[in-house]
Design a protein around this motif. Structure first.
Motif, PDB file in Angstrom:
ATOM      1  N   SER A   1       0.825  -1.255   0.109  1.00 15.12           N
ATOM      2  CA  SER A   1       0.110   0.025  -0.049  1.00 15.12           C
ATOM      3  C   SER A   1       0.826   1.378  -0.130  1.00 15.12           C
ATOM      4  O   SER A   1       0.494   2.113  -0.521  1.00 15.12           O
TER       5      SER A   1
ATOM      6  N   ASP B   1       0.306   4.275  -2.494  1.00 16.81           N
ATOM      7  CA  ASP B   1      -0.037   5.687  -1.926  1.00 16.81           C
ATOM      8  C   ASP B   1       0.725   6.603  -2.589  1.00 16.81           C
ATOM      9  O   ASP B   1       0.401   7.800  -3.143  1.00 16.81           O
TER      10      ASP B   1
ATOM     11  N   LYS C   1       0.150   7.643  -6.000  1.00 17.22           N
ATOM     12  CA  LYS C   1      -1.236   8.048  -6.044  1.00 17.22           C
ATOM     13  C   LYS C   1      -2.191   7.208  -6.973  1.00 17.22           C
ATOM     14  O   LYS C   1      -2.896   7.680  -7.599  1.00 17.22           O
ATOM     15  N   ILE C   2      -1.927   5.893  -6.739  1.00 10.67           N
ATOM     16  CA  ILE C   2      -2.906   4.920  -7.474  1.00 10.67           C
ATOM     17  C   ILE C   2      -3.617   3.877  -6.194  1.00 10.67           C
ATOM     18  O   ILE C   2      -3.642   2.720  -6.610  1.00 10.67           O
ATOM     19  N   SER C   3      -3.731   4.378  -5.466  1.00  6.92           N
ATOM     20  CA  SER C   3      -4.337   3.794  -4.153  1.00  6.92           C
ATOM     21  C   SER C   3      -5.846   3.104  -4.183  1.00  6.92           C
ATOM     22  O   SER C   3      -6.157   2.658  -3.217  1.00  6.92           O
ATOM     23  N   SER C   4      -6.402   3.664  -5.122  1.00  9.88           N
ATOM     24  CA  SER C   4      -7.677   3.145  -5.316  1.00  9.88           C
ATOM     25  C   SER C   4      -7.865   1.550  -5.453  1.00  9.88           C
ATOM     26  O   SER C   4      -8.100   1.330  -6.371  1.00  9.88           O
ATOM     27  N   GLY C   5      -7.768   0.880  -4.406  1.00  7.90           N
ATOM     28  CA  GLY C   5      -7.837  -0.628  -4.486  1.00  7.90           C
ATOM     29  C   GLY C   5      -6.452  -1.164  -4.955  1.00  7.90           C
ATOM     30  O   GLY C   5      -6.138  -2.384  -4.608  1.00  7.90           O
TER      31      GLY C   5
ATOM     32  N   ARG D   1      -3.900  -3.268  -2.009  1.00  6.23           N
ATOM     33  CA  ARG D   1      -4.248  -3.824  -1.212  1.00  6.23           C
ATOM     34  C   ARG D   1      -5.370  -5.031  -1.374  1.00  6.23           C
ATOM     35  O   ARG D   1      -5.430  -5.553  -2.547  1.00  6.23           O
TER      36      ARG D   1
ATOM     37  N   ALA E   1     -10.777  -5.437  -5.995  1.00  4.94           N
ATOM     38  CA  ALA E   1      -9.137  -4.932  -6.203  1.00  4.94           C
ATOM     39  C   ALA E   1      -8.611  -5.772  -7.173  1.00  4.94           C
ATOM     40  O   ALA E   1      -8.982  -6.780  -7.301  1.00  4.94           O
TER      41      ALA E   1
END
Length: 75
Positions: free
Chosen positions: A10, A14, A17-21, A24, A29
């Motif tokens: 993660s 982060d 800036k591609i942490s949308s799923g 994780r 996801a």
């Protein structure tokens, strides 16, 4: 170990800036992942300042999945 896993999952997502799923494990996801095995080891590393770090544990990739398919398996 949780800190190590975050450092390779993660946290990079982060930072990029591609942490949308990404980075994780969650329903829906992306499912690209690797399965690691803890391997006892014994060797030393020296940094540029001359400090010596003794390594007693390493991680070995035993399986990699990409797009839901096994693409690497340690035999």
């Amino acid at each position: 170990e949780e800190e190590i896993l975050r450092a390779v999952t993660s946290a990079p997502a982060d930072a990029l800036k591609i942490s949308s799923g990404v980075g994780r494990l969650a329903v829906g996801a992306p499912a690209d992942l690797c399965v690691l095995q803890s391997v006892p080891t014994d060797y030393s590393m020296k940094d540029r300042a001359g400090n010596v770090l003794r390594i007693t544990q390493a991680y070995q990739c035993v399986m990699t999945l990409a797009n839901g398919y096994v693409v690497h398996r340690l035999d």
